[in-house]
Design a protein around this motif. Structure first.
Motif, PDB file in Angstrom:
ATOM      1  N   PRO A   6      -4.165   8.450  -4.670  1.00 56.73           N
ATOM      2  CA  PRO A   6      -3.207   7.950  -3.944  1.00 56.73           C
ATOM      3  C   PRO A   6      -2.175   7.314  -4.952  1.00 56.73           C
ATOM      4  CG  PRO A   6      -4.955   7.479  -2.658  1.00 56.73           C
ATOM      5  CD  PRO A   6      -5.335   7.850  -4.027  1.00 56.73           C
ATOM      6  N   ASP A   7      -0.933   7.364  -4.761  1.00 62.37           N
ATOM      7  CA  ASP A   7       0.196   6.876  -5.549  1.00 62.37           C
ATOM      8  C   ASP A   7       1.218   6.396  -4.886  1.00 62.37           C
ATOM      9  OD1 ASP A   7       2.867   7.410  -7.400  1.00 62.37           O
ATOM     10  OD2 ASP A   7       1.185   7.957  -8.733  1.00 62.37           O
ATOM     11  N   VAL A   8       1.957   5.449  -5.319  1.00 60.75           N
ATOM     12  CA  VAL A   8       3.167   4.622  -4.931  1.00 60.75           C
ATOM     13  C   VAL A   8       4.026   5.643  -4.176  1.00 60.75           C
ATOM     14  CG1 VAL A   8       4.385   4.121  -6.758  1.00 60.75           C
ATOM     15  CG2 VAL A   8       4.611   2.635  -4.905  1.00 60.75           C
ATOM     16  N   LEU A  17      -3.790   4.520   4.703  1.00 60.28           N
ATOM     17  CA  LEU A  17      -5.053   5.336   4.615  1.00 60.28           C
ATOM     18  C   LEU A  17      -5.961   5.198   3.773  1.00 60.28           C
ATOM     19  CD1 LEU A  17      -3.478   8.923   5.768  1.00 60.28           C
ATOM     20  CD2 LEU A  17      -4.826   7.474   7.193  1.00 60.28           C
ATOM     21  N   ASN A  18      -5.283   4.801   2.239  1.00 54.40           N
ATOM     22  CA  ASN A  18      -6.267   4.729   1.409  1.00 54.40           C
ATOM     23  C   ASN A  18      -6.997   3.341   1.453  1.00 54.40           C
ATOM     24  OD1 ASN A  18      -7.496   5.599  -1.309  1.00 54.40           O
ATOM     25  ND2 ASN A  18      -6.321   3.821  -1.995  1.00 54.40           N
ATOM     26  N   LEU A  19      -6.260   2.341   1.929  1.00 53.95           N
ATOM     27  CA  LEU A  19      -6.841   1.045   2.320  1.00 53.95           C
ATOM     28  C   LEU A  19      -7.960   1.069   3.151  1.00 53.95           C
ATOM     29  CD1 LEU A  19      -7.017  -2.087   1.813  1.00 53.95           C
ATOM     30  CD2 LEU A  19      -5.053  -2.296   3.848  1.00 53.95           C
ATOM     31  N   ALA A  20      -7.593   2.049   4.473  1.00 55.72           N
ATOM     32  CA  ALA A  20      -8.608   2.043   5.382  1.00 55.72           C
ATOM     33  C   ALA A  20      -9.996   2.813   4.905  1.00 55.72           C
ATOM     34  CB  ALA A  20      -8.095   2.855   6.826  1.00 55.72           C
ATOM     35  N   SER A  55     -15.285   7.331   5.948  1.00 55.48           N
ATOM     36  CA  SER A  55     -14.278   7.477   4.854  1.00 55.48           C
ATOM     37  C   SER A  55     -13.882   8.886   4.311  1.00 55.48           C
ATOM     38  CB  SER A  55     -14.968   6.635   3.586  1.00 55.48           C
ATOM     39  OG  SER A  55     -16.271   7.324   3.222  1.00 55.48           O
ATOM     40  N   SER A  56     -14.870   9.582   4.351  1.00 57.45           N
ATOM     41  CA  SER A  56     -14.448  11.173   4.345  1.00 57.45           C
ATOM     42  C   SER A  56     -13.169  11.782   5.000  1.00 57.45           C
ATOM     43  CB  SER A  56     -15.850  11.924   4.286  1.00 57.45           C
ATOM     44  OG  SER A  56     -16.622  11.557   3.504  1.00 57.45           O
ATOM     45  N   ALA A  57     -13.405  11.169   6.368  1.00 59.88           N
ATOM     46  CA  ALA A  57     -12.479  11.719   7.339  1.00 59.88           C
ATOM     47  C   ALA A  57     -10.967  10.969   7.133  1.00 59.88           C
ATOM     48  CB  ALA A  57     -12.766  11.124   8.734  1.00 59.88           C
ATOM     49  N   LEU A  58     -11.141   9.812   6.702  1.00 60.29           N
ATOM     50  CA  LEU A  58      -9.779   9.018   6.077  1.00 60.29           C
ATOM     51  C   LEU A  58      -9.201   9.914   4.964  1.00 60.29           C
ATOM     52  CD1 LEU A  58     -10.866   5.544   6.614  1.00 60.29           C
ATOM     53  CD2 LEU A  58      -8.804   6.776   7.940  1.00 60.29           C
ATOM     54  N   TYR A  59     -10.095  10.352   3.809  1.00 54.81           N
ATOM     55  CA  TYR A  59      -9.500  11.161   2.799  1.00 54.81           C
ATOM     56  C   TYR A  59      -8.917  12.308   3.039  1.00 54.81           C
ATOM     57  CZ  TYR A  59      -9.462  13.666  -1.436  1.00 54.81           C
ATOM     58  OH  TYR A  59      -9.294  14.514  -2.658  1.00 54.81           O
ATOM     59  N   LEU A  60      -9.653  13.020   4.106  1.00 55.04           N
ATOM     60  CA  LEU A  60      -9.072  14.353   4.491  1.00 55.04           C
ATOM     61  C   LEU A  60      -7.626  14.289   5.424  1.00 55.04           C
ATOM     62  CD1 LEU A  60     -12.549  16.106   5.898  1.00 55.04           C
ATOM     63  CD2 LEU A  60     -10.788  16.746   3.869  1.00 55.04           C
ATOM     64  N   MET A  61      -7.667  13.109   6.124  1.00 59.30           N
ATOM     65  CA  MET A  61      -6.255  12.943   6.769  1.00 59.30           C
ATOM     66  C   MET A  61      -5.248  12.508   5.446  1.00 59.30           C
ATOM     67  SD  MET A  61      -7.583  10.342   9.859  1.00 59.30           S
ATOM     68  CE  MET A  61      -5.971   9.938  10.186  1.00 59.30           C
ATOM     69  N   THR A  62      -5.608  11.894   4.454  1.00 62.26           N
ATOM     70  CA  THR A  62      -4.796  11.580   3.553  1.00 62.26           C
ATOM     71  C   THR A  62      -4.275  12.867   2.894  1.00 62.26           C
ATOM     72  OG1 THR A  62      -5.717   9.306   3.153  1.00 62.26           O
ATOM     73  CG2 THR A  62      -4.152  10.472   1.555  1.00 62.26           C
ATOM     74  N   CYS A  63      -5.151  13.694   2.724  1.00 56.98           N
ATOM     75  CA  CYS A  63      -4.931  15.195   1.972  1.00 56.98           C
ATOM     76  C   CYS A  63      -3.922  15.988   2.563  1.00 56.98           C
ATOM     77  CB  CYS A  63      -6.129  15.951   1.692  1.00 56.98           C
ATOM     78  SG  CYS A  63      -7.200  15.108   0.268  1.00 56.98           S
ATOM     79  N   LYS A  64      -4.357  15.879   4.191  1.00 56.65           N
ATOM     80  CA  LYS A  64      -3.382  16.582   5.141  1.00 56.65           C
ATOM     81  C   LYS A  64      -2.149  16.215   5.249  1.00 56.65           C
ATOM     82  CE  LYS A  64      -7.069  18.636   8.005  1.00 56.65           C
ATOM     83  NZ  LYS A  64      -7.606  18.826   9.449  1.00 56.65           N
ATOM     84  N   TYR A  65      -1.980  14.738   5.098  1.00 57.67           N
ATOM     85  CA  TYR A  65      -0.836  14.053   5.371  1.00 57.67           C
ATOM     86  C   TYR A  65       0.321  14.575   4.159  1.00 57.67           C
ATOM     87  CZ  TYR A  65       2.861  10.613   5.846  1.00 57.67           C
ATOM     88  OH  TYR A  65       4.294  10.064   5.719  1.00 57.67           O
ATOM     89  N   VAL A  66      -0.481  14.503   2.933  1.00 59.10           N
ATOM     90  CA  VAL A  66       0.170  14.575   1.572  1.00 59.10           C
ATOM     91  C   VAL A  66       0.771  16.318   1.772  1.00 59.10           C
ATOM     92  CG1 VAL A  66       0.032  14.934  -0.762  1.00 59.10           C
ATOM     93  CG2 VAL A  66      -0.474  12.975   0.203  1.00 59.10           C
ATOM     94  N   PRO A  79       3.039  15.593  -3.535  1.00 59.81           N
ATOM     95  CA  PRO A  79       3.542  14.552  -4.487  1.00 59.81           C
ATOM     96  C   PRO A  79       5.035  14.658  -4.865  1.00 59.81           C
ATOM     97  CG  PRO A  79       1.853  15.788  -5.403  1.00 59.81           C
ATOM     98  CD  PRO A  79       2.199  16.470  -4.364  1.00 59.81           C
ATOM     99  N   ILE A  80       5.709  13.499  -4.987  1.00 57.26           N
ATOM    100  CA  ILE A  80       7.250  13.645  -5.404  1.00 57.26           C
ATOM    101  C   ILE A  80       7.266  13.633  -6.825  1.00 57.26           C
ATOM    102  CG2 ILE A  80       9.308  12.272  -5.154  1.00 57.26           C
ATOM    103  CD1 ILE A  80       7.945  11.196  -2.472  1.00 57.26           C
TER     104      ILE A  80
END
Length: 88
Positions: A6-8, A17-20, A55-66, A79-80
């Protein structure tokens, strides 16, 4: 997709999501500390497993969002590129 760091530039949703995910990992480590017995499986292996899966589900949600799979937010997919911090 390679491992996502995760990046700013990914924005506030990815940050949350990364905090969760970090909180779920901390809870998993606390459960291992509370119920662990050395190299043996912990007494409450079910709790440890659930926290790990969370935690794995939250990581997958992050990947899907990005990756742009949750398009309702109107964020740019992936990524921007060419982002630089503002000048002081």
């Amino acid at each position: 997709m390679p491992f996502l760091y995760p990046d700013v530039r990914h924005g506030p949703v990815v940050s949350r999501l990364n905090l969760a995910r970090a909180v779920a990992r901390d809870a998993e480590l606390a459960a291992i500390g509370a119920f662990g017995r050395g190299l043996d499986p912990p007494e409450r292996e079910d709790l440890v497993t659930v926290l790990n899966r969370m935690s794995s589900a939250l990581y997958l949600m992050t990947c899907k969002y990005v990756g742009g799979l949750y398009d309702e937010g109107g964020h740019p997919a992936g990524p921007i590129r060419s982002w630089h911090p503002p000048a002081p």
